[in-house]
Write a protein that holds these residues in place. Structure first.
Motif, mmCIF file in Angstrom:
data_model
loop_
_atom_site.group_PDB
_atom_site.id
_atom_site.type_symbol
_atom_site.label_atom_id
_atom_site.label_comp_id
_atom_site.label_asym_id
_atom_site.label_seq_id
_atom_site.Cartn_x
_atom_site.Cartn_y
_atom_site.Cartn_z
ATOM 1 N N VAL A 81 0.890 -9.578 -9.681
ATOM 2 C CA VAL A 81 1.519 -8.702 -8.686
ATOM 3 C C VAL A 81 2.915 -8.286 -9.144
ATOM 4 O O VAL A 81 3.301 -7.115 -9.051
ATOM 5 C CB VAL A 81 1.583 -9.401 -7.314
ATOM 6 N N LEU A 108 0.214 -14.074 -8.373
ATOM 7 C CA LEU A 108 1.592 -13.648 -8.105
ATOM 8 C C LEU A 108 2.243 -13.056 -9.349
ATOM 9 O O LEU A 108 3.033 -12.102 -9.259
ATOM 10 C CB LEU A 108 2.413 -14.825 -7.584
ATOM 11 N N SER A 153 -2.941 -10.999 -3.142
ATOM 12 C CA SER A 153 -2.701 -12.098 -4.091
ATOM 13 C C SER A 153 -2.628 -13.439 -3.365
ATOM 14 O O SER A 153 -3.102 -14.455 -3.878
ATOM 15 C CB SER A 153 -1.408 -11.840 -4.864
ATOM 16 N N LYS A 154 -2.055 -13.461 -2.173
ATOM 17 C CA LYS A 154 -1.974 -14.695 -1.397
ATOM 18 C C LYS A 154 -3.361 -15.152 -0.957
ATOM 19 O O LYS A 154 -3.676 -16.347 -0.971
ATOM 20 C CB LYS A 154 -1.065 -14.502 -0.194
ATOM 21 N N LEU A 198 0.511 -7.705 -2.241
ATOM 22 C CA LEU A 198 0.995 -9.087 -2.189
ATOM 23 C C LEU A 198 0.104 -9.953 -1.318
ATOM 24 O O LEU A 198 -0.200 -11.104 -1.670
ATOM 25 C CB LEU A 198 2.429 -9.114 -1.671
ATOM 26 N N THR A 251 -1.607 -0.385 -0.968
ATOM 27 C CA THR A 251 -0.160 -0.235 -1.180
ATOM 28 C C THR A 251 0.199 1.202 -1.544
ATOM 29 O O THR A 251 1.139 1.784 -0.998
ATOM 30 C CB THR A 251 0.310 -1.192 -2.285
ATOM 31 N N PRO A 296 5.206 -4.849 0.708
ATOM 32 C CA PRO A 296 4.775 -6.215 1.047
ATOM 33 C C PRO A 296 5.109 -6.642 2.473
ATOM 34 O O PRO A 296 4.473 -7.552 3.008
ATOM 35 C CB PRO A 296 5.529 -7.078 0.023
#
Length: 222
Positions: A199, A196, A182-183, A179, A29, A168
């Motif tokens: 994040v 989440l 995290s998923k 993001l 990111t 994201p």
């Protein structure tokens, strides 16, 4: 009592376990944001100068590009670069495509900021420089830009923060940014609360820190 009911709402042990995965996504990111912003401020300045060019076709072309980019969604532009551009034989990695999409999208906004800054410099400044035989390029570099850039730095900084929060969207073109990381972590255990939440806290902390830095730089320049 069911197994789901016995689980804590927020498992700190699991949060610590997924944190390294999230930090890997955060690195992507940050990389995409920094490279995208470098492209945006560079291309934005080029577009702003083109729009102020005395050649009408050049100025109109730059204005058309700016309005088109500003009037279409960033996600659509990312899809176009990722799925349509390879049809023409031009293909980049997902991360490079994301950086290109972010850079071009925000360059259109930076161009308008640059244009406002350039137009805020009194015309007499450039006339005096040209009268001293400095030349157009040297006048722009040594007289106009040093006066135009400082007032617009806060606006450029705000776009930097906005770009960071838009990263994201890169998950839509398979970039494993924060993001998306995290998923992926949540899908392995079907627990999404911890990744989440982390994040959200990371985005909040870094956005506030960046906004504070922008305000400090703006105050120093003033």
């Amino acid at each position: 009592m069911s197994a789901a009911a016995s689980q804590p709402l927020f498992d700190w042990g699991y949060a610590r376990a997924v944190l390294p995965t999230l930090l890997d996504g955060l690195a992507i990111t940050v990389q995409a944001t920094l490279l995208g912003m470098v492209l945006a401020v560079t291309l934005g300045l080029v577009l702003a100068l083109m729009r102020r060019a005395p050649l009408r076709p050049l100025a109109w072309g730059a204005a058309l590009v700016i309005e088109f980019v500003r009037s279409t969604p960033l996600l659509m532009q990312l899809f176009f670069l990722f799925y349509v551009l390879p049809v023409t034989g031009v293909q980049f990695s997902p991360l490079a495509t994301g950086v290109l999409g972010l850079g071009v999208h925000y360059a259109a906004y930076c161009a308008e900021v640059y244009r406002a800054g350039l137009e805020s410099v009194p015309r007499g400044q450039s006339d005096a420089a040209l009268a001293l035989n400095l030349g157009r390029w040297r006048t722009l570099r040594d007289v106009i830009l040093p006066q135009a850039i400082p007032p617009i730095v806060p606006a450029l900084g705000n776009y930097f923060v906005a770009m960071f929060k838009d990263t994201p969207l890169l998950s839509a073109i398979t970039v494993v940014e924060l993001l998306q990381a995290s998923k992926i972590a949540g899908s392995a255990t079907f627990r999404y609360t911890e990744p989440l939440t982390l994040v959200g806290l990371i985005f909040l902390a870094l956005s506030l820190a960046a906004a504070w830095g922008v305000r400090r730089v703006g105050a120093r320049l003033r």
